[in-house]
Write a protein that holds these residues in place. Structure first.
Motif, short mmCIF file in Angstrom:
data_model
loop_
_atom_site.label_atom_id
_atom_site.label_comp_id
_atom_site.label_asym_id
_atom_site.label_seq_id
_atom_site.Cartn_x
_atom_site.Cartn_y
_atom_site.Cartn_z
N CYS A 260 0.84 -1.20 0.00
CA CYS A 260 0.00 0.00 0.00
C CYS A 260 0.87 1.24 0.00
N ARG B 180 0.04 5.80 0.43
CA ARG B 180 -0.99 6.81 0.64
C ARG B 180 -1.22 7.68 -0.59
N ARG C 70 -2.99 -1.36 -2.66
CA ARG C 70 -4.11 -0.51 -2.27
C ARG C 70 -3.63 0.87 -1.86
N MET D 143 -3.74 3.35 0.96
CA MET D 143 -3.99 3.23 2.39
C MET D 143 -2.93 4.05 3.12
N THR D 144 -3.32 4.72 4.17
CA THR D 144 -2.37 5.48 4.99
C THR D 144 -2.24 4.80 6.34
N VAL D 145 -1.04 4.28 6.60
CA VAL D 145 -0.78 3.64 7.89
C VAL D 145 -0.21 4.68 8.84
N GLN E 19 -4.99 3.61 8.88
CA GLN E 19 -5.64 2.51 8.17
C GLN E 19 -4.72 1.30 8.25
N TRP E 20 -5.30 0.18 8.57
CA TRP E 20 -4.49 -1.03 8.76
C TRP E 20 -5.27 -2.24 8.27
#
Length: 195
Positions: free
Chosen positions: A60, A62, A83, A85-87, A90-91
């Motif tokens: 992933c 962001r 994907r 997704m911002t860790v 989001q996890w």
């Protein structure tokens, strides 16, 4: 940066980057992994190498442009999912036997870093592998260096250091999640009965 170029850091072209990715994958202690997670995958160059060693890879980033490029570069691998997704906010669900944190931790403030590392250890299966690799020179946008990150990881409970590769330019470390009984996982030589 991704609006101006599909690969703004020339990750696919530079010998430095290709060598670093190859060293990262070579340092992994298991021949195969069941389920890998690579946050901040950028344009997917390391993801492509992980695909050869893993049954499934979830990568992933962001930034939508990076995700699009990574999806294109990994399209031949049906077992790779990329994907946006911002860790750590989001996890993904589930656990992983491999998590790779490459060139991401130095961007995080202390609270976000603690959160991400906590989620990482919690999502890593007992005996699983945590690979970290980070640039080791000061950069204005970076809040730390590879050496500083190594110091933070040394204090992280639940993992043990297996390999520590340091060069002037980057720090590559391999940690293992302790087993459920608190013991250390076997080394590659121990797994094959050499020790």
């Amino acid at each position: 940066m991704y609006r101006r170029a599909a690969d703004p850091w020339h990750l696919a072209e530079r010998w430095y980057e290709r060598r670093k990715y190859d060293l990262t994958v070579a340092a992994l202690p298991q021949e195969r992994y069941r389920r890998a997670f690579e946050p901040a995958c950028s344009v997917g160059e390391l993801t492509r190498r992980l695909a050869a060693r893993c049954d499934t890879v979830l990568a992933c980033d962001r930034v939508a442009g990076a995700v699009n490029t990574a999806q294109q570069r990994t399209a031949e691998f049906s077992h790779v999912t990329v994907r946006q997704m911002t860790v750590p906010a989001q996890w993904p669900e589930g656990s992983f036997d491999l998590i790779v944190l490459s060139e991401v931790l130095y961007y995080l403030d202390p609270a976000t870093l603690d959160s991400l590392l906590g989620r990482t250890v919690a999502a890593l299966e007992p005996g699983g592998t945590l690979a970290t690799v980070h640039w080791n020179h000061p950069v204005e946008e970076h809040l730390s260096t590879g050496t500083a990150i190594a110091g933070t990881l040394a204090e992280l409970p639940g993992i043990r250091l297996l390999a520590d590769h340091r060069e002037d330019d980057f720090v590559l470390q391999i940690h293992q999640r302790l087993r459920a009984d608190g013991g250390r996982p076997p080394t590659p030589a121990e797994q094959e009965g050499l020790v």
